[in-house]
Motif scaffolding. Structure first.
Motif, PDB file in Angstrom:
ATOM      1  N   SER A 147       0.817  -1.209   0.000  1.00  0.00           N
ATOM      2  CA  SER A 147       0.000   0.000   0.000  1.00  0.00           C
ATOM      3  C   SER A 147       0.854   1.264   0.000  1.00  0.00           C
ATOM      4  CB  SER A 147      -0.926   0.004   1.217  1.00  0.00           C
ATOM      5  OG  SER A 147      -1.817  -1.091   1.169  1.00  0.00           O
ATOM      6  N   LEU A 148       1.962   1.250   0.728  1.00  0.00           N
ATOM      7  CA  LEU A 148       2.839   2.427   0.757  1.00  0.00           C
ATOM      8  C   LEU A 148       3.477   2.674  -0.606  1.00  0.00           C
ATOM      9  CD1 LEU A 148       4.575   2.013   4.241  1.00  0.00           C
ATOM     10  CD2 LEU A 148       2.781   3.637   3.599  1.00  0.00           C
ATOM     11  N   ILE A 149       3.860   1.608  -1.296  1.00  0.00           N
ATOM     12  CA  ILE A 149       4.420   1.769  -2.642  1.00  0.00           C
ATOM     13  C   ILE A 149       3.343   2.319  -3.586  1.00  0.00           C
ATOM     14  CG2 ILE A 149       5.438   0.560  -4.603  1.00  0.00           C
ATOM     15  CD1 ILE A 149       6.628  -1.424  -2.606  1.00  0.00           C
ATOM     16  N   ALA A 150       2.103   1.797  -3.461  1.00  0.00           N
ATOM     17  CA  ALA A 150       1.006   2.298  -4.288  1.00  0.00           C
ATOM     18  C   ALA A 150       0.729   3.763  -3.998  1.00  0.00           C
ATOM     19  CB  ALA A 150      -0.254   1.467  -4.057  1.00  0.00           C
ATOM     20  N   LEU A 151       0.866   4.180  -2.730  1.00  0.00           N
ATOM     21  CA  LEU A 151       0.650   5.582  -2.376  1.00  0.00           C
ATOM     22  C   LEU A 151       1.637   6.486  -3.103  1.00  0.00           C
ATOM     23  CD1 LEU A 151      -0.640   7.825  -0.672  1.00  0.00           C
ATOM     24  CD2 LEU A 151       0.984   7.270   1.146  1.00  0.00           C
ATOM     25  N   LEU A 152       2.888   6.064  -3.189  1.00  0.00           N
ATOM     26  CA  LEU A 152       3.880   6.858  -3.912  1.00  0.00           C
ATOM     27  C   LEU A 152       3.480   7.020  -5.376  1.00  0.00           C
ATOM     28  CD1 LEU A 152       7.202   5.370  -2.456  1.00  0.00           C
ATOM     29  CD2 LEU A 152       6.072   7.516  -1.831  1.00  0.00           C
ATOM     30  N   GLY A 153       2.950   5.954  -5.976  1.00  0.00           N
ATOM     31  CA  GLY A 153       2.493   6.042  -7.356  1.00  0.00           C
ATOM     32  C   GLY A 153       1.326   6.998  -7.522  1.00  0.00           C
ATOM     33  N   LEU A 154       0.381   6.941  -6.599  1.00  0.00           N
ATOM     34  CA  LEU A 154      -0.784   7.828  -6.675  1.00  0.00           C
ATOM     35  C   LEU A 154      -0.380   9.289  -6.501  1.00  0.00           C
ATOM     36  CD1 LEU A 154      -3.313   5.716  -4.559  1.00  0.00           C
ATOM     37  CD2 LEU A 154      -3.364   6.057  -7.030  1.00  0.00           C
ATOM     38  N   LEU A 155       0.502   9.558  -5.543  1.00  0.00           N
ATOM     39  CA  LEU A 155       0.964  10.931  -5.330  1.00  0.00           C
ATOM     40  C   LEU A 155       1.754  11.439  -6.532  1.00  0.00           C
ATOM     41  CD1 LEU A 155       2.048  10.845  -1.577  1.00  0.00           C
ATOM     42  CD2 LEU A 155      -0.028  11.832  -2.563  1.00  0.00           C
ATOM     43  N   ALA A 156       2.518  10.544  -7.167  1.00  0.00           N
ATOM     44  CA  ALA A 156       3.272  10.955  -8.358  1.00  0.00           C
ATOM     45  C   ALA A 156       2.335  11.386  -9.478  1.00  0.00           C
ATOM     46  CB  ALA A 156       4.170   9.810  -8.824  1.00  0.00           C
ATOM     47  N   ILE A 157       1.214  10.685  -9.629  1.00  0.00           N
ATOM     48  CA  ILE A 157       0.227  11.058 -10.649  1.00  0.00           C
ATOM     49  C   ILE A 157      -0.352  12.439 -10.351  1.00  0.00           C
ATOM     50  CG2 ILE A 157      -2.055  10.485 -11.588  1.00  0.00           C
ATOM     51  CD1 ILE A 157      -1.337   7.543 -11.144  1.00  0.00           C
ATOM     52  N   VAL A 158      -0.711  12.665  -9.083  1.00  0.00           N
ATOM     53  CA  VAL A 158      -1.298  13.951  -8.690  1.00  0.00           C
ATOM     54  C   VAL A 158      -0.302  15.093  -8.914  1.00  0.00           C
ATOM     55  CG1 VAL A 158      -2.138  15.277  -6.720  1.00  0.00           C
ATOM     56  CG2 VAL A 158      -2.893  12.928  -7.037  1.00  0.00           C
ATOM     57  N   LEU A 159       0.937  14.897  -8.501  1.00  0.00           N
ATOM     58  CA  LEU A 159       1.940  15.960  -8.624  1.00  0.00           C
ATOM     59  C   LEU A 159       2.307  16.225 -10.084  1.00  0.00           C
ATOM     60  CD1 LEU A 159       4.269  15.058  -5.607  1.00  0.00           C
ATOM     61  CD2 LEU A 159       2.589  16.909  -5.759  1.00  0.00           C
ATOM     62  N   TRP A 160       2.393  15.182 -10.888  1.00  0.00           N
ATOM     63  CA  TRP A 160       2.684  15.385 -12.313  1.00  0.00           C
ATOM     64  C   TRP A 160       1.562  16.186 -12.969  1.00  0.00           C
ATOM     65  CZ3 TRP A 160       0.931  14.778 -17.217  1.00  0.00           C
ATOM     66  CH2 TRP A 160       1.867  14.823 -18.245  1.00  0.00           C
ATOM     67  N   ASP A 161       0.324  15.833 -12.635  1.00  0.00           N
ATOM     68  CA  ASP A 161      -0.812  16.569 -13.197  1.00  0.00           C
ATOM     69  C   ASP A 161      -0.797  18.022 -12.734  1.00  0.00           C
ATOM     70  OD1 ASP A 161      -3.613  16.615 -14.483  1.00  0.00           O
ATOM     71  OD2 ASP A 161      -4.017  17.276 -12.429  1.00  0.00           O
TER      72      ASP A 161
END
Length: 294
Positions: free
Chosen positions: A199-213
């Motif tokens: 879940s923590l690794i998935a959180l990093l992926g989700l935050l990366a999507i938000v920040l890139w956008d």
């Protein structure tokens, strides 16, 4: 319907707060809360528009409000969102600084939402005579787990989705660790560690999507809305190499929840050691969270 959706999620939470007293009382409180949640979820499921009707969701202009638009029920760039509501904190709903939590159901999450209502009610019934020790704590955790699953399938933004995705870990960990079978502690710890790391690794992926956008948005808007992110990234996709890294991060979290080989080794032990109600919810709903996440 937007109010009913929020009420359905809050009913198990209210039941958990009222689970005080002796075993007889807390059983009836838990049964009343899950029965009310089941009926409310049933109304939402059976009120969902048929294929020849149209319904949709547009970003609301006021807090805790929803507006409708004529979006096709099937197909198109924007899926139908039913019983939608949008709550803003720390600013008005149009402010980039405001935190917005969005709820809604679509044609996929609707049926999982109904399944949570049904199996949450069943879990209380099958625990009726089986649980004699620390009954108040047991039913409180069972209701919290039910509320977390409701919230996950109703989430329309990444923050609420992830919080509920992670929150379901805690009640089940305690249900297995306290009321499980002989090897319950090892099963609970293995389940917790596997799921937490993914879940923590998935959180990093989700935050990366938000920040890139956020950094590539022409309006400079920071959004956690799944619908808005889908719209933005459809118009301006991420670079392919970044997509591959982000998919790997999301895959880690969701594959463990499914679980897919070789991340499945926590499951046999957890199923065997969990109390009956925990095993029912694990097989019936929690193992589907990963597939739903994908």
């Amino acid at each position: 319907m937007s109010n009913l959706l929020l009420i359905t999620i809050l009913l198990p939470l209210a039941g958990a707060l009222l689970c005080l007293g002796d075993r007889s009382r807390v059983r009836w409180v838990a049964l009343a809360a899950t029965t009310a949640a089941l009926l409310a979820a049933g109304v939402l499921v059976f009120s969902f528009p048929r294929s020849n009707e149209t319904v949709g969701w547009a970003p609301p202009t006021n807090n805790a409000s929803a507006t409708a638009s004529n979006t096709p029920l099937v197909g198109g760039a924007h899926p139908t969102v039913y019983a939608a509501s949008d709550f803003s904190f720390g600013g008005d709903s149009s402010s980039p600084a405001g935190l917005r939590l969005s709820l809604g159901l679509d044609g996929l999450s609707l049926w999982f939402f109904g399944l949570v209502g049904l199996l949450g009610w069943v879990a209380v019934l099958i625990s009726w005579e089986a649980i004699t020790d620390q009954a108040a704590r047991y039913y409180r955790l069972l209701l919290l787990l039910t509320a977390g699953m409701f919230g996950l399938f109703a989430a329309r933004d990444i923050i609420l989705f992830y919080v509920c995705f992670e929150f379901t870990l805690v009640p089940l960990f305690l249900l297995i660790g306290v009321w499980g079978s002989q090897d319950r502690r090892r099963a609970a710890i293995k389940f917790f560690l596997f799921t937490l790391v993914g879940s923590l690794i998935a959180l990093l992926g989700l935050l990366a999507i938000v920040l890139w956008d956020f950094h590539h948005s022409p309006t400079g808007e920071l959004t956690f809305s799944i619908d808005r992110l889908t719209e933005h990234l459809t118009a301006a996709p991420l670079p392919l190499n970044m997509q591959l890294w982000l998919f790997a991060a999301l895959f880690a979290g969701f594959a463990i929840k499914v679980p897919l080989v070789p991340f499945h080794t926590w499951l046999p032990l957890a199923h065997v050691e969990a109390p009956t109600a925990g095993s029912v919810l694990l097989a019936g709903v929690l193992l589907k969270l990963g597939t739903y996440g994908f």
